[in-house]
Design an enzyme around this catalytic site. Sequence first.
Site, PDB file in Angstrom:
ATOM      1  CB  THR A  35      -0.925   0.042   1.243  1.00 20.54           C
ATOM      2  OG1 THR A  35      -0.107   0.223   2.405  1.00 20.54           O
ATOM      3  CG2 THR A  35      -1.744  -1.222   1.373  1.00 20.54           C
ATOM      4  CB  CYS A  36       0.057   4.743  -0.840  1.00 19.39           C
ATOM      5  SG  CYS A  36      -0.262   4.395  -2.549  1.00 19.39           S
ATOM      6  CG  ASP A  37      -0.108   4.113   5.804  1.00 15.95           C
ATOM      7  OD1 ASP A  37      -1.233   4.519   6.134  1.00 15.95           O
ATOM      8  OD2 ASP A  37       0.916   4.294   6.498  1.00 15.95           O
ATOM      9  CB  SER A  38       5.142   5.865   5.425  1.00 17.91           C
ATOM     10  OG  SER A  38       4.397   6.556   6.386  1.00 17.91           O
ATOM     11  CG  ASN A  80      -3.638   1.544  -0.803  1.00 19.15           C
ATOM     12  OD1 ASN A  80      -2.505   1.677  -1.214  1.00 19.15           O
ATOM     13  ND2 ASN A  80      -4.160   2.413   0.029  1.00 19.15           N
TER      14      ASN A  80
END
Length: 423
Positions: free
Chosen positions: A351-354, A390
Site C-alpha cells: 500500500t501507499c502508507d508509510s 487501497n
Amino acid sequence: MRTDTRADRRATRALVERRRAEASALLSTDAARAALALHGTPLLLLDPEQVRRQYRRLRNALPFVRFHYAVKALAHDAVIAALDDAGSGFDVATGDELELLTRRGIDVARIIHTHPVKKPSEIEAALSAGVRTFVVDNDVELAKFAGAPGDVGLLVRLAYRSPHAKSDLSSKFGVGPFEAARLVEQAKRQGTRIAGFSFHVGSQLDDPARFAAAVSETLALMVDLERRLRVRFDTLDIGGGFPVSYDAPSATIEEVAARLRPILEPHVGRLDIIAEPGRVMVAEAMTLVTSVVGVAERGDGRWYYLDDGVYGSYSNVVAEDVHPLVYAEKELREGPSGIATHRWATLGGPTCDSTDVIARETLLPELAVGDLLVSPAMGAYTAVTATRFNGRALTPIAVMGRGLATGEVTAVGASDPRAVSIV
Ligand SMILES: Cc1ncc(COP(=O)(O)O)c(C=O)c1O
C-alpha cells in the site's frame, strides 16, 4: 519471561532452521506448487492436518480439559471442519461466528459464547440457537440475562494483568475478586445461575508461571465465594493464551500444561474445566507466500516491496507486534550457504502508507521482481484481521489436502466466502 542466554540463542537458531526446513518441505509438495500455479501470490497455504495435530497435543497434555477453539483466530471452514471431526468444542465472540458454526451443522452444545459485552439481539439469537454458556463482567451485562432459561450458566470474567503478553486483555475486560463477589450476589438476587469463572491470561503470553498463578487464584476465589455466599460453582474456564514460537522459541503446550496439571487435577470431577485456545491451534497451520513487486535503494539501504503487507495478512505485525520469519524461496531451494550474497533489507507492503512495513533489517539474498518469499506460522490473527485498504483483494487461502504429498488441493479463491469467512 525468558532472558536472552546463550542457550536461548541456540534454541532460536534451531527454531529458525526447523521452520526453514518445514517451509522448504511444504513448498516442494505438488499441492503447494499446484496452488501457486493456479493462484500466484500472495497466497496463504492452509494445512488442516496441523490444526488436528495441535488439538491432539492439547488433549494429550491436559486430557481432563474440554477445549473450545476460539474461532476468532482463523474463522475458516476447513479449520472448523478439522476440529469438528476431531471432537473439539468452539468458542465464539459474535453472532456471526455462531452463524458460521451453525451453518456448518456444529452441535450448539459444543459452543460457548465468551464475549463479555454482547448486543441484546445477539444474546437472544444465541439463546434461541441453544447456546447455554456465556460470559459477563458487569451489572449491565448480567441484567441482560434476567429471565433467561434456567439451564443457562454464566461465567464471571476475572482480570489478571499480563504486561508481558503481546495482547494484555485485562485492561478491557474482567473484574477483580471484590467486584466478582458482588456480581455473584447480584446474579443470585436476579435468579440467574453463575456456573463459574473465566479469565484470559493475555494472548501470546510466554509465561507458564503467570498462567498457573491465574488458575490458582481463580480456584481460591471460587472456594472462598462458595463458602461465604453459599453458592456452588461447576465450571472453570482457563481461557486462551497458549503461546506460539514465531521468531524465537516460546513455552510449548506441554510446558504450559506441566505447570497447570498439578493445580487443576485435584478439581477434576468436581469442576468442568474448559479452555478457549485460538492462536496455538492455527498459527502453524498456515504459511504465507508473497512475491517481490519492487526493489529500491533508499537512504537507509535496500527495500523490497511485497504483494502483501501489514494492511493484509501481515496485520499481526502491527496489531500484535509479532515478527514473522521471512525466507526467500531461492534460499529454501538452494540452502542458505548456496547463495553468495546476503544483505540487510527492509520489507515494505504494497500500500501507499508509510507504516506498511513488514520488517526492517532482514537478512536476505539478492532478490529481483517476481522472486518468492515465505513466512511460516501465519495462521492466527492474520487473514481475519486483514483489510482491503487501497482496494486490495484479501489474500486467498488454498486448503491443502490430507498428506501434502498427494497433490490434492482444494483451492479457495478470495471471491469465495469460505476463504475469508469472517474478516
Ligand atoms: C475471550 C477470548 N477467548 C479466547 C481467545 C483466544 O486467545 P488465544 O488466541 O490467545 O489463545 C481470545 C483472544 O483474544 C479471547 O478474547
